[in-house]
Enzyme design. Structure first.
Site, PDB file in Angstrom:
ATOM      1  N   HIS A  90      69.207   8.227  34.377  1.00  0.00           N
ATOM      2  CA  HIS A  90      69.808   6.930  34.042  1.00  0.00           C
ATOM      3  C   HIS A  90      68.732   5.855  34.122  1.00  0.00           C
ATOM      4  O   HIS A  90      67.852   5.911  34.962  1.00  0.00           O
ATOM      5  CB  HIS A  90      70.939   6.601  35.024  1.00  0.00           C
ATOM      6  CG  HIS A  90      71.882   5.564  34.519  1.00  0.00           C
ATOM      7  ND1 HIS A  90      71.620   4.224  34.621  1.00  0.00           N
ATOM      8  CD2 HIS A  90      73.063   5.682  33.871  1.00  0.00           C
ATOM      9  CE1 HIS A  90      72.611   3.555  34.069  1.00  0.00           C
ATOM     10  NE2 HIS A  90      73.504   4.397  33.608  1.00  0.00           N
TER      11      HIS A  90
ATOM     12  N   ASP B 164      78.351  10.995  32.707  1.00  0.00           N
ATOM     13  CA  ASP B 164      78.694  11.945  31.633  1.00  0.00           C
ATOM     14  C   ASP B 164      78.611  13.399  32.046  1.00  0.00           C
ATOM     15  O   ASP B 164      78.951  14.281  31.258  1.00  0.00           O
ATOM     16  CB  ASP B 164      77.745  11.708  30.447  1.00  0.00           C
ATOM     17  CG  ASP B 164      77.967  10.335  29.841  1.00  0.00           C
ATOM     18  OD1 ASP B 164      76.997   9.574  29.710  1.00  0.00           O
ATOM     19  OD2 ASP B 164      79.138  10.005  29.559  1.00  0.00           O
TER      20      ASP B 164
HETATM   21  C1  SDX Z   1      75.135   6.362  29.752  1.00  0.00           C
HETATM   22  O1  SDX Z   1      72.837   2.070  30.522  1.00  0.00           O
HETATM   23  C2  SDX Z   1      73.969   2.456  30.962  1.00  0.00           C
HETATM   24  O2  SDX Z   1      74.526   1.921  31.891  1.00  0.00           O
HETATM   25  C3  SDX Z   1      74.576   3.638  30.217  1.00  0.00           C
HETATM   26  C4  SDX Z   1      75.858   4.205  30.813  1.00  0.00           C
HETATM   27  C5  SDX Z   1      77.014   3.239  30.684  1.00  0.00           C
HETATM   28  O3  SDX Z   1      77.960   3.367  31.455  1.00  0.00           O
HETATM   29  O4  SDX Z   1      76.983   2.412  29.728  1.00  0.00           O
HETATM   30  O5  SDX Z   1      75.657   4.521  32.181  1.00  0.00           O
HETATM   31  C6  SDX Z   1      76.291   5.480  30.065  1.00  0.00           C
HETATM   32  O6  SDX Z   1      74.581   6.239  28.699  1.00  0.00           O
HETATM   33  C7  SDX Z   1      74.636   7.334  30.790  1.00  0.00           C
HETATM   34  C8  SDX Z   1      73.359   8.100  30.336  1.00  0.00           C
HETATM   35  C9  SDX Z   1      73.813   9.232  29.423  1.00  0.00           C
HETATM   36  N1  SDX Z   1      72.642   9.870  28.775  1.00  0.00           N
HETATM   37  C10 SDX Z   1      72.265  11.106  29.139  1.00  0.00           C
HETATM   38  O7  SDX Z   1      72.757  11.760  30.053  1.00  0.00           O
HETATM   39  C11 SDX Z   1      71.154  11.678  28.265  1.00  0.00           C
HETATM   40  C12 SDX Z   1      70.099  12.334  29.151  1.00  0.00           C
HETATM   41  N2  SDX Z   1      69.395  11.281  29.904  1.00  0.00           N
HETATM   42  C13 SDX Z   1      68.197  10.745  29.359  1.00  0.00           C
HETATM   43  O8  SDX Z   1      68.064  10.769  27.987  1.00  0.00           O
HETATM   44  C14 SDX Z   1      67.669   9.507  30.096  1.00  0.00           C
HETATM   45  O9  SDX Z   1      67.772   9.761  31.434  1.00  0.00           O
HETATM   46  C15 SDX Z   1      68.312   8.168  29.792  1.00  0.00           C
HETATM   47  C16 SDX Z   1      68.311   7.874  28.342  1.00  0.00           C
HETATM   48  C17 SDX Z   1      69.697   8.137  30.323  1.00  0.00           C
HETATM   49  C18 SDX Z   1      67.464   7.118  30.524  1.00  0.00           C
HETATM   50  O10 SDX Z   1      66.234   7.120  29.944  1.00  0.00           O
HETATM   51  P1  SDX Z   1      65.088   6.082  30.404  1.00  0.00           P
HETATM   52  O11 SDX Z   1      65.574   5.156  31.444  1.00  0.00           O
HETATM   53  O12 SDX Z   1      64.486   5.500  29.184  1.00  0.00           O
HETATM   54  O13 SDX Z   1      64.106   6.984  31.152  1.00  0.00           O
HETATM   55  P2  SDX Z   1      63.009   7.860  30.467  1.00  0.00           P
HETATM   56  O14 SDX Z   1      63.573   8.500  29.237  1.00  0.00           O
HETATM   57  O15 SDX Z   1      61.769   7.049  30.346  1.00  0.00           O
HETATM   58  O16 SDX Z   1      62.833   8.999  31.558  1.00  0.00           O
HETATM   59  C19 SDX Z   1      62.013   8.793  32.678  1.00  0.00           C
HETATM   60  C20 SDX Z   1      61.371  10.148  32.911  1.00  0.00           C
HETATM   61  C21 SDX Z   1      60.742  10.719  31.636  1.00  0.00           C
HETATM   62  O17 SDX Z   1      59.673  11.545  32.053  1.00  0.00           O
HETATM   63  P3  SDX Z   1      58.156  10.929  31.902  1.00  0.00           P
HETATM   64  O18 SDX Z   1      57.979  10.513  30.455  1.00  0.00           O
HETATM   65  O19 SDX Z   1      58.118   9.723  32.839  1.00  0.00           O
HETATM   66  O20 SDX Z   1      57.282  12.063  32.329  1.00  0.00           O
HETATM   67  O21 SDX Z   1      62.384  11.095  33.295  1.00  0.00           O
HETATM   68  C22 SDX Z   1      62.487  12.107  32.310  1.00  0.00           C
HETATM   69  C23 SDX Z   1      61.827  11.603  31.050  1.00  0.00           C
HETATM   70  O22 SDX Z   1      61.267  12.689  30.297  1.00  0.00           O
HETATM   71  N3  SDX Z   1      63.904  12.341  32.082  1.00  0.00           N
HETATM   72  C24 SDX Z   1      64.486  13.526  31.965  1.00  0.00           C
HETATM   73  C25 SDX Z   1      65.873  13.246  31.802  1.00  0.00           C
HETATM   74  N4  SDX Z   1      66.060  11.941  31.803  1.00  0.00           N
HETATM   75  C26 SDX Z   1      64.850  11.374  31.963  1.00  0.00           C
HETATM   76  N5  SDX Z   1      63.995  14.781  31.988  1.00  0.00           N
HETATM   77  C27 SDX Z   1      64.904  15.764  31.846  1.00  0.00           C
HETATM   78  N6  SDX Z   1      66.237  15.601  31.678  1.00  0.00           N
HETATM   79  C28 SDX Z   1      66.747  14.354  31.656  1.00  0.00           C
HETATM   80  N7  SDX Z   1      68.064  14.176  31.488  1.00  0.00           N
END
Ligand code: SDX
Length: 427
Positions: free
Chosen positions: A305, A362
């Site tokens: 998140h 989720d």
């Molecule tokens: C919702 O914003 C909100 O409040 C949203 C929400 C709401 O109520 O409105 O809470 C609802 O959207 C919840 C999130 C649902 N999405 C997912 O579950 C999809 C999987 N999660 C990711 O795509 C990610 O965690 C996000 C999109 C939720 C957040 O992404 P960020 O904040 O942009 O973080 P990032 O992508 O930069 O990740 C940071 C690091 C990265 O590694 P590095 O590049 O630093 O090496 O963490 C890793 C990412 O690769 N990472 C993951 C991961 N999520 C982040 N690695 C593996 N699996 C994951 N799920």
């Protein structure tokens, strides 16, 4: 109040006020920065940017805290109901018995759709994704409710807010019925908001439908957990669309479109599909390795998140609700054991610990919705149904701010500098 923030550019010093909220991080007010320095700030993804002032929802991502108008989400999920949370988000205070009764009555009187809107569905393929239908039908509401689109009029804003909250269950249920080829069910306002939605979704005209009270309570709680969440991507979309003066129906349609993405509201559908693809706990380590592999686009859906660097408090309530629904329906789903084991293994893995990746709202929701009988394609439509009150409350807060301006970010330009046109014959 903290001291001004100081920025030194080309040996010139600029002071910017630091503003404090009621709780949470202070902000540096940089509204004069471009005028004074000729420079922009740079923050794609808005990881360090407060886009607005709001009194609706507060999140402390490090502590895993979520408050709606100051009330913790765990207490609202335990003691409140979705209609009451809608009133709270729109009006700022918990309602009295009379206020709640009047509000619920008002909402129930807007649950029907203009009959011509029902013919919109026939324009879609039967296998259209419900979110495609929701984008289209909600946007089309602007074509039917001209009498409440003067956004400068507080009464119009209130009526269109009530219409949107009231009609989303009817619109979402009709999308589900259309996919099945079953007749649409009209609302029955003798039922609760959530019970009405359940009957419009799972009921048929050929026989009476009995709302299961435990399922009704669980679904109502799931709506509470999705009601609002500060300045997430879809809420920011609604605010940006609203800042141009677009009518509320068009703004909410824009929010629905943004929510559909798998990185946002589409994650509940993607998370259950992922859990089903993993299948058995033995296959979990392979998927965890894939999620950690930079060269593999696979991510653990329902994990991570932007704000929560601790356990999403909504996920904890969701996990408890899985058990309640399974017990009430006398069902089980091996995918739940897989989800529990996946959480356990991920949370003990250095990669997830270091990056502070926890289950989010989720991760478990799809297991409950599937047990209740919804297909995965309906999961994000349910998220949109519940989030409509948050979108509408945030939109109202923005529109009623006398200082609000159209949102218009700038950029860091990396394209070609000015150059002269070259005639075709000389290229
Ligand atoms: C919702 O914003 C909100 O409040 C949203 C929400 C709401 O109520 O409105 O809470 C609802 O959207 C919840 C999130 C649902 N999405 C997912 O579950 C999809 C999987 N999660 C990711 O795509 C990610 O965690 C996000 C999109 C939720 C957040 O992404 P960020 O904040 O942009 O973080 P990032 O992508 O930069 O990740 C940071 C690091 C990265 O590694 P590095 O590049 O630093 O090496 O963490 C890793 C990412 O690769 N990472 C993951 C991961 N999520 C982040 N690695 C593996 N699996 C994951 N799920």
């Amino acid at each position: 109040m903290a001291e001004d923030a100081k920025l030194i550019v080309d040996n010139k010093s600029f002071d910017y006020p630091v503003l404090s909220g009621s709780v949470g991080p202070e902000v540096v007010d940089i509204r004069k920065l471009y005028g004074q320095t000729g420079m922009f700030t740079y923050d794609p993804g808005f990881t360090s940017t407060a886009s607005c002032e709001s009194a609706l929802t507060y999140i402390d991502g490090d502590e895993g805290v979520l408050l709606h108008r100051g009330y913790p989400i765990g207490q609202l999920a335990e003691h409140s109901n979705f209609m009451e949370v809608c009133y709270l988000l729109l009006n700022g205070e918990l309602p009295s018995q009379l206020e709640l009764g009047n509000f619920s009555y008002t909402i129930s009187r807007h649950t029907m759709l203009h009959e011509q809107l029902m013919s919109f569905y026939k324009g879609f393929r039967r296998d259209a994704h419900p979110m495609a239908i929701m984008c289209g039908v909600v946007g089309a509401l602007s074509a039917f409710y001209h009498d409440s689109t003067d956004i400068a009029d507080p009464l119009h804003r209130r009526i269109s807010s009530h219409r949107l909250i009231a009609k989303m269950p009817t619109i979402a249920a009709a999308a589900y019925k259309y996919a099945l080829g079953q007749p649409f069910m009209y609302p029955d306002n003798s039922l609760s908001y959530t019970g009405n939605f359940m009957r419009m979704t799972f009921g048929v005209p050929a026989e009476p439908y009995e709302v299961h009270p435990v399922v009704e309570k669980a679904l109502d709680r799931i709506f509470i957990l999705h009601a609002d969440h500060e300045q997430n991507a879809s809420t920011s979309t609604v605010r940006l669309a609203g800042s141009s003066g677009a009518n509320p129906f068009a703004c909410i349609a824009a929010g629905i479109a943004c929510l559909w993405g798998p990185a946002h509201g589409g994650a509940n559908e993607a998370a259950l599909n992922m859990l089903r693809e993993i299948g058995t706990p033995e296959r979990i380590p392979h998927y965890i390795e894939r999620a950690k592999d930079k060269n593999d686009p696979f991510r653990l859906m329902g994990f991570g998140h932007r704000v929560y660097k601790n356990y999403d408090p909504r996920a904890a309530v969701m996990q408890k609700t899985v058990r309640e629904v399974f017990a009430a329906l006398k069902v089980t789903d091996p995918v739940f054991e897989t989800a529990l084991r996946l959480e356990e293994l991920a949370l003990s893995d250095p990669y997830f610990i270091e990056k502070k990746l926890f289950p989010n709202v989720d991760f478990y929701s799809g297991i409950i919705l599937s047990a209740i009988g919804f297909p995965t394609t309906m999961f994000t439509a349910l998220f949109a149904l519940a989030r409509t009150v948050g979108w509408v409350a945030q939109w109202n807060e923005m529109i009623s701010d006398p200082h609000q301006k159209i949102g218009r970010p700038r950029q860091l330009y990396t394209g070609p500098a000015e150059r002269d046109y070259v005639p075709l014959g000389q290229r």
